[in-house]
Design a protein around this motif. Structure first.
Motif, PDB file in Angstrom:
ATOM      1  N   THR A 247      -5.948  -0.378   4.013  1.00 53.17           N
ATOM      2  CA  THR A 247      -4.494  -0.550   3.869  1.00 53.17           C
ATOM      3  C   THR A 247      -4.155  -1.929   3.319  1.00 53.17           C
ATOM      4  O   THR A 247      -3.308  -2.068   2.426  1.00 53.17           O
ATOM      5  CB  THR A 247      -3.811  -0.349   5.224  1.00 53.17           C
ATOM      6  N   VAL A 248      -4.835  -2.941   3.842  1.00 53.77           N
ATOM      7  CA  VAL A 248      -4.578  -4.315   3.401  1.00 53.77           C
ATOM      8  C   VAL A 248      -4.945  -4.476   1.925  1.00 53.77           C
ATOM      9  O   VAL A 248      -4.200  -5.093   1.150  1.00 53.77           O
ATOM     10  CB  VAL A 248      -5.350  -5.315   4.269  1.00 53.77           C
ATOM     11  N   GLU A 249      -6.082  -3.940   1.526  1.00 50.69           N
ATOM     12  CA  GLU A 249      -6.491  -4.043   0.128  1.00 50.69           C
ATOM     13  C   GLU A 249      -5.456  -3.415  -0.800  1.00 50.69           C
ATOM     14  O   GLU A 249      -5.110  -3.981  -1.841  1.00 50.69           O
ATOM     15  CB  GLU A 249      -7.849  -3.365  -0.088  1.00 50.69           C
ATOM     16  N   PRO A 290      -5.485  -4.216  -8.766  1.00 49.32           N
ATOM     17  CA  PRO A 290      -5.773  -2.790  -8.555  1.00 49.32           C
ATOM     18  C   PRO A 290      -7.123  -2.363  -9.119  1.00 49.32           C
ATOM     19  O   PRO A 290      -7.766  -1.452  -8.579  1.00 49.32           O
ATOM     20  CB  PRO A 290      -4.620  -2.096  -9.289  1.00 49.32           C
ATOM     21  N   ASP A 291      -7.560  -2.993 -10.202  1.00 56.19           N
ATOM     22  CA  ASP A 291      -8.829  -2.620 -10.820  1.00 56.19           C
ATOM     23  C   ASP A 291     -10.004  -3.428 -10.278  1.00 56.19           C
ATOM     24  O   ASP A 291     -11.146  -3.188 -10.665  1.00 56.19           O
ATOM     25  CB  ASP A 291      -8.740  -2.821 -12.343  1.00 56.19           C
ATOM     26  N   ASN A 292      -9.737  -4.398  -9.428  1.00 61.48           N
ATOM     27  CA  ASN A 292     -10.790  -5.221  -8.843  1.00 61.48           C
ATOM     28  C   ASN A 292     -10.369  -5.626  -7.444  1.00 61.48           C
ATOM     29  O   ASN A 292      -9.643  -6.593  -7.251  1.00 61.48           O
ATOM     30  CB  ASN A 292     -11.056  -6.454  -9.703  1.00 61.48           C
ATOM     31  N   LEU A 293     -10.846  -4.900  -6.448  1.00 62.46           N
ATOM     32  CA  LEU A 293     -10.433  -5.139  -5.066  1.00 62.46           C
ATOM     33  C   LEU A 293     -11.326  -6.157  -4.359  1.00 62.46           C
ATOM     34  O   LEU A 293     -11.193  -6.337  -3.149  1.00 62.46           O
ATOM     35  CB  LEU A 293     -10.435  -3.826  -4.286  1.00 62.46           C
ATOM     36  N   ARG A 294     -12.188  -6.798  -5.100  1.00 66.15           N
ATOM     37  CA  ARG A 294     -13.053  -7.812  -4.507  1.00 66.15           C
ATOM     38  C   ARG A 294     -12.357  -9.171  -4.528  1.00 66.15           C
ATOM     39  O   ARG A 294     -11.950  -9.663  -5.569  1.00 66.15           O
ATOM     40  CB  ARG A 294     -14.368  -7.912  -5.271  1.00 66.15           C
TER      41      ARG A 294
END
Length: 513
Positions: A247-249, A290-294
């Motif tokens: 959820t946080v991500e 959105p395309d990189n959740l790291r």
């Protein structure tokens, strides 16, 4: 020169001394660190840094200025384009006109209202010693029988306006700052640093000499899991927060996407409505989305004391701060205005000056051993030392250069080496000429030795000076200044060797006859 060596020697020495004094006094010479000019190198990152500096210095004019301000900023060279000013009194960076407008504020802490405007929030207080069901309590209530913490700092401009201890955490490859083990590692490192700050008395926020928790991803996690009193251990916190990671991500990604798409109002201290309560851009890196959740980089803002002495104390004890681990996240400590870098440069300067003095000592011994004459050794050192202020005189008054980076002092090593070499050449040429004319007069020996020595030294001087002057084509201002100054050092070392060492050799030869 051989007929009247004293006259030539003292004339040259006094003229050089007068010009040196004029150069140092009128030229306002000062041994200081000057880091300006590095943005002139013309690279992409340097150009962006120049733009960043201009925006930071002129945020108020850009946000609230008139058309005349815009024309001035876009058409005229600004004084602040090249670097942050280094305050001589405190050796710290000061931003103008108001640093609170220059650094994005960590926004949205402690309110469920949309827009998260800091101006909408009351100044809350929290009792960390109690088991309250809420971390943030509105109003100005007091506490008794327990340690009280004023968390209004989280919502004030002082959070980022004043100089704070602000470490950056680099997450290990393949991991994210939202991973449980990484969050736990950062949490433990923050606790270690907080304990050290409390020991030093370098923090504030709570009674009994205790510190507020740093504003960071760890604090955000405590808010998310309702650990308002901070009673959870780092491992427990990481475990509980991992349940909400997805959820946080998603919330972070939406928030960051909205920031990148539409921006947010710095002047009004507002983030997009999609940003979760407690979020700040300082918690993620620019590649997150959105395309990189790291989350590869994150940071922590500690409630450290502001001021030169406090910052210096923290720098001197930085080895005791928590650094994390390379397997999870490793931290690098500094303030947001890079005060630690300035202190490190100062320390390096001291070490460099010690090496310079060591160079002078080694050169003195070498000249003494080679010439076997304290007189020639002293004159050789004098011609080397005088070349520095004479070069500065021409650099300042002839070249009209008022930018003198500390990099120029590296030329001391060059001129000591070349100056000693010139002395060796002059002495050897004189000895060879004297050996060829054992019964000749000083004038006869000088007539042979001086042209031969001057020609040999001229070739080495010419090639070295041309090499330095050729480097002046470099667009980086400190390197350009260094090249010009070192070239002048080499030229004046040659001149002083001719006008000082040569008469000294004549006098030395007369004393030996």
């Amino acid at each position: 020169m051989a007929r009247r060596p004293w006259w030539h020697f003292w004339s040259a020495f006094l003229i050089a001394l007068v010009l040196s004094v004029i150069g140092f006094v009128v030229g306002d010479f000062a041994v200081e660190v000057d880091n300006k000019g590095w943005q002139s190198r013309g690279t992409l990152i340097a150009n962006r840094e120049s733009q960043n500096l201009l925006v930071r210095y002129n945020t108020a004019r850009l946000a609230f200025g008139t058309e005349e301000d815009w024309v001035d900023l876009t058409t005229n060279v600004q004084e602040s384009w090249e670097a942050d000013d280094d305050d001589d009194s405190s050796r710290r960076l000061e931003l103008m006109p108001d640093r609170s407008q220059c650094v994005p504020q960590p926004l949205g802490l402690g309110s469920s209202s949309r827009g998260h405007s800091l101006k909408q929030f009351p100044t809350p207080h929290v009792n960390l010693g109690s088991h309250s069901s809420r971390f943030l309590q509105s109003g100005n209530e007091t506490c008794s029988g327990a340690t009280c913490c004023d968390i209004g700092w989280y919502q004030s401009e002082d959070l980022t306006r004043e100089e704070r201890l602000w470490p950056i955490w680099k997450v290990a490859a393949g991991k994210s700052a939202l991973d449980a083990d990484v969050l736990e590692s950062i949490c433990e490192a923050e606790l270690q640093t907080t304990n050290e700050l409390e020991r030093l008395g370098m923090c504030f926020g709570c009674g009994d000499g205790k510190c507020l928790p740093p504003f960071s991803l760890v604090l955000f996690a405590r808010l998310r899991v309702s650990d308002f009193t901070g009673t959870m251990s780092c491992s427990e916190l990481a475990s509980e927060f991992s349940k909400q990671r997805g959820t946080v991500e998603a919330q972070f990604a939406t928030c960051v996407s909205d920031i990148k798409t539409s921006g947010f109002k710095i002047a009004e201290d507002q983030l997009p409505e999609s940003c979760p309560v407690g979020f700040s851009p300082v918690m993620v890196d620019s590649d997150f989305g959105p395309d990189n959740l790291r989350v590869a980089y994150t940071s922590s803002i500690f409630p450290s004391l502001d001021g030169y002495d406090s910052t210096l104390t923290m720098y001197q004890n930085a080895d005791n701060f928590g650094k994390g681990t390379k397997a999870t996240a490793s931290g690098a400590y500094d303030t947001q205005y890079e005060a630690f870098v300035n202190f490190l440069v100062d320390d390096s300067i001291i070490n460099d000056m010690i090496l310079a003095m060591g160079s002078a000592g080694v050169t003195s011994v070498a000249i003494l051993v080679h010439t076997r004459s304290p007189w020639l050794t002293c004159i050789g050192l004098a011609q080397i030392i005088l070349s520095f202020p004479l070069a500065f005189f021409v650099y300042t008054f002839v070249g009209r250069l008022d930018f003198f980076p500390f990099l120029n002092f590296i030329g001391v090593f060059v001129v000591f080496a070349l100056g000693a070499d010139d002395v060796f050449v002059a002495v050897d040429k004189w000895k060879n000429a004297r050996n060829g004319l054992p019964n000749g007069s000083t004038e006869d020996v000088a007539a042979i030795a001086f042209p031969d020595a001057a020609g040999a030294m001229f070739l080495t001087t010419l090639t070295t000076a041309v090499a330095f002057f050729g480097t002046a084509v470099c667009p980086v201002t400190p390197l350009k200044a260094f090249a010009v100054f070192c070239g002048l050092l080499i030229v004046f070392d040659y001149i002083m060797c001719v006008v000082l060492v040569f008469p000294a050799l004549c006098l030395y030869d007369r004393w030996q006859i």
